[in-house]
Design an enzyme around this catalytic site. Structure first.
Site, PDB file in Angstrom:
ATOM      1  N   GLN B 259     -57.163  -7.958  -1.158  1.00  0.00           N
ATOM      2  CA  GLN B 259     -56.180  -7.997  -0.088  1.00  0.00           C
ATOM      3  C   GLN B 259     -54.914  -8.725  -0.530  1.00  0.00           C
ATOM      4  O   GLN B 259     -53.791  -8.293  -0.273  1.00  0.00           O
ATOM      5  CB  GLN B 259     -56.790  -8.712   1.117  1.00  0.00           C
ATOM      6  CG  GLN B 259     -55.985  -8.608   2.376  1.00  0.00           C
ATOM      7  CD  GLN B 259     -55.780  -7.158   2.785  1.00  0.00           C
ATOM      8  OE1 GLN B 259     -54.645  -6.733   2.955  1.00  0.00           O
ATOM      9  NE2 GLN B 259     -56.838  -6.384   2.897  1.00  0.00           N
ATOM     10  N   HIS B 262     -51.897  -7.088  -2.455  1.00  0.00           N
ATOM     11  CA  HIS B 262     -51.020  -6.112  -1.806  1.00  0.00           C
ATOM     12  C   HIS B 262     -49.587  -6.594  -1.747  1.00  0.00           C
ATOM     13  O   HIS B 262     -48.651  -5.833  -1.957  1.00  0.00           O
ATOM     14  CB  HIS B 262     -51.475  -5.883  -0.355  1.00  0.00           C
ATOM     15  CG  HIS B 262     -52.308  -4.660  -0.191  1.00  0.00           C
ATOM     16  ND1 HIS B 262     -51.846  -3.409  -0.445  1.00  0.00           N
ATOM     17  CD2 HIS B 262     -53.587  -4.498   0.191  1.00  0.00           C
ATOM     18  CE1 HIS B 262     -52.793  -2.518  -0.210  1.00  0.00           C
ATOM     19  NE2 HIS B 262     -53.882  -3.158   0.172  1.00  0.00           N
ATOM     20  N   HIS B 328     -58.911  -5.992   8.756  1.00  0.00           N
ATOM     21  CA  HIS B 328     -60.152  -5.697   8.016  1.00  0.00           C
ATOM     22  C   HIS B 328     -61.131  -6.827   8.267  1.00  0.00           C
ATOM     23  O   HIS B 328     -60.782  -7.994   8.061  1.00  0.00           O
ATOM     24  CB  HIS B 328     -59.884  -5.619   6.516  1.00  0.00           C
ATOM     25  CG  HIS B 328     -58.858  -4.597   6.123  1.00  0.00           C
ATOM     26  ND1 HIS B 328     -57.532  -4.926   5.896  1.00  0.00           N
ATOM     27  CD2 HIS B 328     -58.959  -3.261   5.911  1.00  0.00           C
ATOM     28  CE1 HIS B 328     -56.866  -3.829   5.565  1.00  0.00           C
ATOM     29  NE2 HIS B 328     -57.697  -2.804   5.559  1.00  0.00           N
ATOM     30  N   ASP B 361     -60.655   1.686   1.952  1.00  0.00           N
ATOM     31  CA  ASP B 361     -59.238   1.974   1.724  1.00  0.00           C
ATOM     32  C   ASP B 361     -59.023   3.369   1.154  1.00  0.00           C
ATOM     33  O   ASP B 361     -57.961   3.961   1.333  1.00  0.00           O
ATOM     34  CB  ASP B 361     -58.643   0.968   0.718  1.00  0.00           C
ATOM     35  CG  ASP B 361     -58.435  -0.406   1.334  1.00  0.00           C
ATOM     36  OD1 ASP B 361     -58.489  -0.516   2.570  1.00  0.00           O
ATOM     37  OD2 ASP B 361     -58.235  -1.368   0.569  1.00  0.00           O
ATOM     38  N   HIS B 420     -44.116  14.843  50.644  1.00  0.00           N
ATOM     39  CA  HIS B 420     -45.410  15.009  49.987  1.00  0.00           C
ATOM     40  C   HIS B 420     -46.441  15.528  50.997  1.00  0.00           C
ATOM     41  O   HIS B 420     -47.177  16.472  50.721  1.00  0.00           O
ATOM     42  CB  HIS B 420     -45.904  13.668  49.411  1.00  0.00           C
ATOM     43  CG  HIS B 420     -45.280  13.291  48.103  1.00  0.00           C
ATOM     44  ND1 HIS B 420     -43.935  13.034  47.968  1.00  0.00           N
ATOM     45  CD2 HIS B 420     -45.824  13.126  46.861  1.00  0.00           C
ATOM     46  CE1 HIS B 420     -43.677  12.726  46.702  1.00  0.00           C
ATOM     47  NE2 HIS B 420     -44.806  12.774  46.014  1.00  0.00           N
TER      48      HIS B 420
END
Lengths: 432, 432
Positions: B259, B262, B328, B361, B420
């Protein structure tokens, strides 16, 4: 007189664009004003909410008085006449039964050895329902927003409704009690949206805000989107009626007017393949307009954004409907189910001559919160799905990872994400 | 070294808030810049898109060159090595199979005499997929966005991917060919989002825009929301690993680093009930960091937004996870299914010690576009549902309206909407 147009008119699309774009631009200044209100509520919490409520609603609130008590809710429910209570309860039951059918199940797929995949459905924990105050405080809106949340399993439903001058609508409070709203706050406008999105000492922060509102409320919802979920960006209401010459001109005219009476910006359009029907509906609209209590609003809507369009045939009418993606679509034709598959975009579809839009607005069961202004191309009616979210479930056994691990490592390398690959290859070399 | 924290630390929540709020505020000026870009593209169309692309991507486009041709797409697919092609096709098949299970059916309820109610599911007509360029041009993103759209039945999938200096990633183009993308435009940034939302002479207007992007892209998506649909407001990525002392410290450390590599703003957090495991993972993170090609990015992420938290027990770890609603979530515990029902919010849940996030992923099947920054409280993974919308169906017979009409009229009167009620009462008096 409501205008009669033809697709072949040289200025047809220009004239129609004026209807389509009647609410496209947010008036200058509103975005900034809303931004300031949200910043004030984030920074100063209750204090800002009280100040803004005093200014806009002429109502002095405190931490002790901002909330409607349980006793006040019960008293409101007890105060309304038995017939109204029974009708609201009937509507609630029918809305509940329809929305029950939208519930989705958590699933797990066991088809593949060594790999379990699934999708878990969980309710939102706490949601905020915005209910407009004053003239547009509609008990039906309370039912249509709160019941899907309740069916979804939301733990806590918070409602905000402004009470200008302190005045509360007992039917709105009764509807909240019937629908199972947990707490009600006497606030409105962008300040209510901000309080729900960020929380204050008195108002709890929610996970999602739904419900209709004026341009300030709609702008505030858009600005807090991402901090919380929102249902949709709603504009003024509209109806399109498709007709093939069958049916009763007085009924069709009444349906157009039921939309027009909402709001001067509302749009009511008939597209018919029958010239005679066009003329008959035109006469009926004029005649019925004169009998309406809300004639002034309805007439402004009809004059500015109403139209009767004569189409060459039903196919042309359907093409037009798909182009504009109407919020309410009435298929006022002899055989509505025959053309249903050709309808590409619409919020709600009213089938045949015995299904006026008004029935759907109140108690048929489906939601009356619908995508407006062509957004039915991508938005859906408010539903139980708005009050749940999903989590993917992924479970590999050691064998599963062994079977697919090399491919994962290959893709990670392809993307230059070495550590992604290593998290798999380490396990391939040493599974435990 | 990655920090070790305890819930009992006096400054724990203060320290953790820094992680949670790492991307909350949009830097000053971006909103205005994006607003100007969108206005320019709305007013000047292609011309503005070409100018902005020349400025930001150093690429001179024209109406003749803005689009990747079919031949170029096919050539890119043909140019990649057979192993990569096979792996991308495997991923595409698995993603397709998973998303097929998300398809919803049109339904019609026939339980009630005289009233048919239903919900029609229709695909969006045309969608835009934003794919980042440069270093973050990931073929897996193309598959994860285009395949759900394809499964949903979207007629036309438009992709935009910036090509700085004219450089195209052949794997991205190959993935587009595999996934069935219809057209690709060589544009990016807020100008691509604006072109997709409003259309230009070259770029067709779409109904919804999905896909990841930088802060300009995310801001542009939020600004055009309502004009088109968008998937979600995505921030930097994060992982939370829950551990009970079972498992392998090296594996857990590798998952944290997958992670962290990234993005410097990524966050990797372990919460474990086992002090020994905390120390072992801390050592492993340090050791493995030194071996990474992307060490510099990963180290910045780990130092600023990484943490190992020691919990009193698994229950405390789960409460913490539910509080932060991670994108995650790895349940790195001996019996993950035993605690699954206690998980309230998470984008994707990775079960047990053999399911590293990286598997999800790329090719397990579920979508890797997931809600970040706590928005799993209300957003869901990208899914087939993002590429369809619903229309309510309401059909009353004359008998149905006779049975429920008086109640509709009552509710209309309650809300002061006379027209209505009249649309119903007219039919009750004269049904045909």
């Amino acid at each position: 007189m409501i205008n009669i147009l033809r697709f072949s008119d040289s200025d047809f699309y220009e004239r129609f664009r004026r209807i389509e774009e009647r609410a496209d631009e947010i008036p200058a200044g509103i975005e900034e004003t809303v931004k300031e209100i949200i910043a004030a509520v984030r920074q100063r919490g209750d204090e800002a909410v009280f100040e803004l409520t005093a200014r806009f609603d002429r109502l002095q609130l405190s931490a002790a008085s901002i909330e409607v008590t349980r006793e006040e809710m019960a008293a409101a429910k007890a105060s309304i006449d038995p017939r109204s209570l029974a009708v609201l309860e009937l509507a609630a039951r029918r809305i509940g039964a329809y929305h029950q059918k939208q519930k989705q199940q958590t699933w797990l797929s066991t088809e593949e050895d060594d790999v379990l995949l699934g999708q878990m459905v969980t309710p939102l924990e706490r949601v905020g329902i915005y209910v407009p105050g004053g003239k547009a405080a509609y008990p039906s809106s309370v039912l249509m927003n709160a019941i899907p949340a309740k069916v979804a399993g939301v733990s806590e439903i918070i409602m905000t409704v402004p009470m200008p001058g302190g005045e509360a609508n007992p039917f709105v409070l009764a509807a909240a009690a019937i629908a199972g709203v947990d707490r009600i706050f006497k606030i409105g406008g962008a300040q209510a949206v901000a309080a729900l999105a960020y929380g204050t000492a008195s108002v709890p922060r929610v996970d999602k805000i739904t419900g209709p509102g004026n341009i300030y409320v709609a702008t505030a919802k858009k600005q807090v989107f991402g901090q919380v979920g929102i249902d949709m960006i709603a504009g003024p209401s509209e109806i399109l009626v498709i007709n093939d010459g069958s049916g009763n001109a007085a009924h069709i005219a009444a349906d157009l007017l039921s939309q027009a009476e909402h709001d001067e910006l509302a749009s009511a359009v008939l597209v018919t393949s029958c010239e005679q029907m066009a003329l008959a509906v035109q006469q009926q609209v004029e005649k019925q307009l004169q009998q309406l209590r809300r004639e002034s609003i309805a007439r402004k809507s009809i004059d500015a954004y109403g139209a009767i369009i004569i189409a060459a045939d039903l196919a042309e009418a359907i093409r037009f409907s798909n182009r504009i993606a109407p919020e309410h679509l009435e298929l006022a034709v002899a055989d509505p189910f025959a053309i249903l598959p050709q309808i590409r975009h619409a919020g709600a579809i009213f089938m045949g001559h015995h299904t006026p839009e008004a029935a759907g607005d109140y108690l048929a069961g489906p939601n009356h919160t619908l995508p407006t202004g062509g957004t039915a191309r991508f938005f859906s009616p408010l539903s139980v799905e708005d009050f749940v979210k999903k989590s993917s479930i992924i479970s590999f056994s050691a064998n599963g990872l062994k079977r697919l691990g090399k491919e994962v490592v290959h893709l990670a390398e392809l993307e230059g994400l070495e550590a992604h690959g290593r998290s798999v290859s380490l396990r391939l070399h040493d599974p435990d």
